[in-house]
Design a protein around this motif. Structure first.
Motif, mmCIF file in Angstrom:
data_model
loop_
_atom_site.group_PDB
_atom_site.id
_atom_site.type_symbol
_atom_site.label_atom_id
_atom_site.label_comp_id
_atom_site.label_asym_id
_atom_site.label_seq_id
_atom_site.Cartn_x
_atom_site.Cartn_y
_atom_site.Cartn_z
ATOM 1 N N SER A 108 16.288 28.896 -6.843
ATOM 2 C CA SER A 108 17.768 28.452 -7.245
ATOM 3 C C SER A 108 18.217 27.177 -6.769
ATOM 4 C CB SER A 108 18.512 29.640 -6.092
ATOM 5 O OG SER A 108 19.933 29.291 -6.346
ATOM 6 N N SER A 127 13.975 36.582 -15.452
ATOM 7 C CA SER A 127 15.259 36.290 -15.457
ATOM 8 C C SER A 127 16.064 35.094 -15.061
ATOM 9 C CB SER A 127 16.190 37.337 -14.787
ATOM 10 O OG SER A 127 17.590 37.068 -14.817
ATOM 11 N N GLU A 129 19.338 32.637 -14.937
ATOM 12 C CA GLU A 129 20.873 32.606 -14.984
ATOM 13 C C GLU A 129 21.169 31.200 -14.588
ATOM 14 O OE1 GLU A 129 24.485 35.065 -13.026
ATOM 15 O OE2 GLU A 129 22.625 34.686 -11.779
ATOM 16 N N LYS A 157 24.744 29.061 -14.133
ATOM 17 C CA LYS A 157 26.344 29.111 -14.053
ATOM 18 C C LYS A 157 26.713 27.810 -13.956
ATOM 19 C CE LYS A 157 26.716 33.405 -11.220
ATOM 20 N NZ LYS A 157 27.291 34.215 -10.226
#
Length: 129
Positions: free
Chosen positions: A39, A123, A125, A127
């Motif tokens: 992250s 996955s 992601e 944002k």
């Protein structure tokens, strides 16, 4: 112009090739199932026609305890030699799911110490911030 110590042979043969690396403004999170593998708010986006854009995440933001280095490697005439890691929580699907150019050619030093993941294996992601 500065002398390039480790120039990419691909750019020497094809000087019109464009590979762009830009900061991603936002957060990129990589998961295998419910497990966060990486992250980052410091990811970079690499664009290279005709391929889809790829997020490169700083090593500092990747949980290497969830990865296992492999013997697999590939070569890109523009970026250099890529090393691979498997995403352990993803099992068989996670084989060689992350790659990195640990010693990229001079033109691609912006992606040194950054890893990228196959969207087909984990996955990813993004944002916007």
């Amino acid at each position: 112009m500065d002398q390039i110590a480790n120039p990419a042979p691909g750019f020497q043969r094809n000087p019109d090739k464009v590979i762009a690396v830009e900061p991603y403004v936002g957060t990129v999170t990589v998961r295998a199932g419910g497990t966060v593998i990486a992250s980052s708010t410091k990811a970079k986006v690499l664009t290279e026609t005709p391929y889809p854009a790829v997020f490169y995440i700083p090593f500092a933001d990747i949980d290497f305890s969830k990865l296992g280095g492999t013997e697999h490697s590939t070569h890109c005439p523009y970026k250099g030699d890529a090393s691979y890691w498997s995403v352990l929580p993803a099992g068989e699907t996670g084989q060689n799911a992350m790659w990195a150019y640990e010693r990229p050619f001079d033109e691609m030093t912006e992606i040194r110490a950054h890893g990228a993941f196959y969207a087909s294996k984990v996955s990813i992601e993004a944002k916007p911030g």
